[in-house]
Design a protein around this motif. Structure first.
Motif, mmCIF file in Angstrom:
data_model
loop_
_atom_site.group_PDB
_atom_site.id
_atom_site.type_symbol
_atom_site.label_atom_id
_atom_site.label_comp_id
_atom_site.label_asym_id
_atom_site.label_seq_id
_atom_site.Cartn_x
_atom_site.Cartn_y
_atom_site.Cartn_z
ATOM 1 N N ARG A 33 -5.633 6.586 -1.893
ATOM 2 C CA ARG A 33 -5.246 6.269 -3.262
ATOM 3 C C ARG A 33 -4.017 7.083 -3.651
ATOM 4 O O ARG A 33 -3.715 8.092 -3.013
ATOM 5 C CB ARG A 33 -6.375 6.604 -4.230
ATOM 6 N N VAL A 49 0.844 -1.206 0.000
ATOM 7 C CA VAL A 49 0.000 0.000 0.000
ATOM 8 C C VAL A 49 0.874 1.250 0.000
ATOM 9 O O VAL A 49 0.583 2.212 -0.713
ATOM 10 C CB VAL A 49 -0.980 -0.012 1.206
ATOM 11 N N TYR A 58 -3.923 -4.005 -7.310
ATOM 12 C CA TYR A 58 -4.037 -3.419 -5.980
ATOM 13 C C TYR A 58 -4.916 -4.201 -5.012
ATOM 14 O O TYR A 58 -4.737 -4.093 -3.809
ATOM 15 C CB TYR A 58 -4.421 -1.940 -6.030
ATOM 16 N N SER A 64 -2.939 -5.434 -1.594
ATOM 17 C CA SER A 64 -3.317 -4.741 -0.362
ATOM 18 C C SER A 64 -4.170 -5.611 0.553
ATOM 19 O O SER A 64 -4.677 -5.121 1.557
ATOM 20 C CB SER A 64 -4.083 -3.463 -0.698
ATOM 21 N N LEU A 124 -7.552 -1.801 -0.319
ATOM 22 C CA LEU A 124 -7.808 -0.754 -1.304
ATOM 23 C C LEU A 124 -9.136 -0.911 -2.036
ATOM 24 O O LEU A 124 -9.455 -0.131 -2.924
ATOM 25 C CB LEU A 124 -6.649 -0.664 -2.302
#
Length: 183
Positions: free
Chosen positions: A141, A111, A126, A130, A134
Motif C-alpha cells: 500500500r 500499482v 485501486y 490494479s 490491491l
C-alpha cells in the motif's frame, strides 16, 4: 528465430481471466526479484549511492512526481533484466497473447504510481487499476512505501508484502504515520 517469428506467434484474444492470471504471476515473480535487488542496493552502500540514492532524496515526502522517477542505472538493474527475461521466455515459448502484456503493463504501472502517490485511494480506483491485486491483504500500500522512505530498512517489496514478511523487513506502522491501518 527472428523478429518475424515473434510476431507470427502472437495470438491476440480478449482472454481476461488468462490476462489477470498472467499479470498476478508476473507480479509475484517480479516482486521476489525486485525485493532481492532492492535489498542489495540498500545493503551495499556503494550500490546504494550509485544506483538508488536519488529515489530516496525526498526524505519521506513522496509523490508520483518526486519519487517514481529513478536513475537510469536503478531502473536498469531493478526492472529491465526481469522484463527482458519475460520477453525472451515469451519469444522462446512461441505462443503469446499481446492482450496479456497490455493488461500486465496497465496493472504494473498503476500499482507503481499508486504506491508512490502518498494517498489512500478509494477502492473504486485501486481495484480495477490494479486488476484486483490491491484487494488482497498482502498487497503493498502507499503507507508501506511511505514507511520505506522514512526508514529504508523496511518494506522493500514492490507489489506485495510477502517477501518483506518472510525476510523480517516488513513494518506496518511508523511514528510519523497518522493512519497506520491504511488499506
Amino acid at each position: 528465430m527472428s523478429r518475424r517469428f515473434y510476431y507470427d506467434h502472437a495470438h491476440f484474444s480478449f482472454d481476461l481471466a488468462g490476462g489477470i492470471t498472467f499479470t498476478w504471476i508476473l507480479m509475484l515473480v517480479h516482486d521476489a526479484y525486485f525485493w532481492f535487488v532492492h535489498s542489495c542496493m540498500h545493503y551495499f552502500k556503494r550500490a546504494y549511492r550509485l544506483l538508488h540514492q536519488l529515489h530516496h532524496s525526498t526524505s519521506g515526502d513522496i509523490t508520483v512526481f518526486s519519487t517514481a522517477h529513478g536513475e537510469i542505472l536503478d531502473v536498469t538493474v531493478s526492472i529491465t533484466p526481469f522484463y527482458l527475461l519475460v520477453l525472451l521466455l515469451l519469444y522462446l515459448e512461441g505462443n503469446w497473447n499481446p492482450f496479456h502484456i497490455i493488461l500486465a503493463t496497465f496493472a504494473v504501472n498503476n500499482v507503481n504510481m499508486m504506491g508512490h502517490s502518498g494517498f489512500r485511494l478509494p477502492a473504486f480506483v485501486y481495484v480495477p487499476a490494479s486488476l484486483g491485486v490491491l484487494l488482497i491483504p498482502l498487497a503493498q500500500r502507499p503507507i508501506h512505501h511511505y514507511i520505506h522512505h522514512l526508514d529504508p530498512r523496511f518494506n522493500r517489496s514492490l507489489y506485495f508484502t510477502w517477501c518483506d514478511r518472510l525476510a523480517g523487513t516488513y513494518r506496518g506502522t511508523h511514528p510519523k504515520c497518522t493512519s497506520p491501518n491504511e488499506p
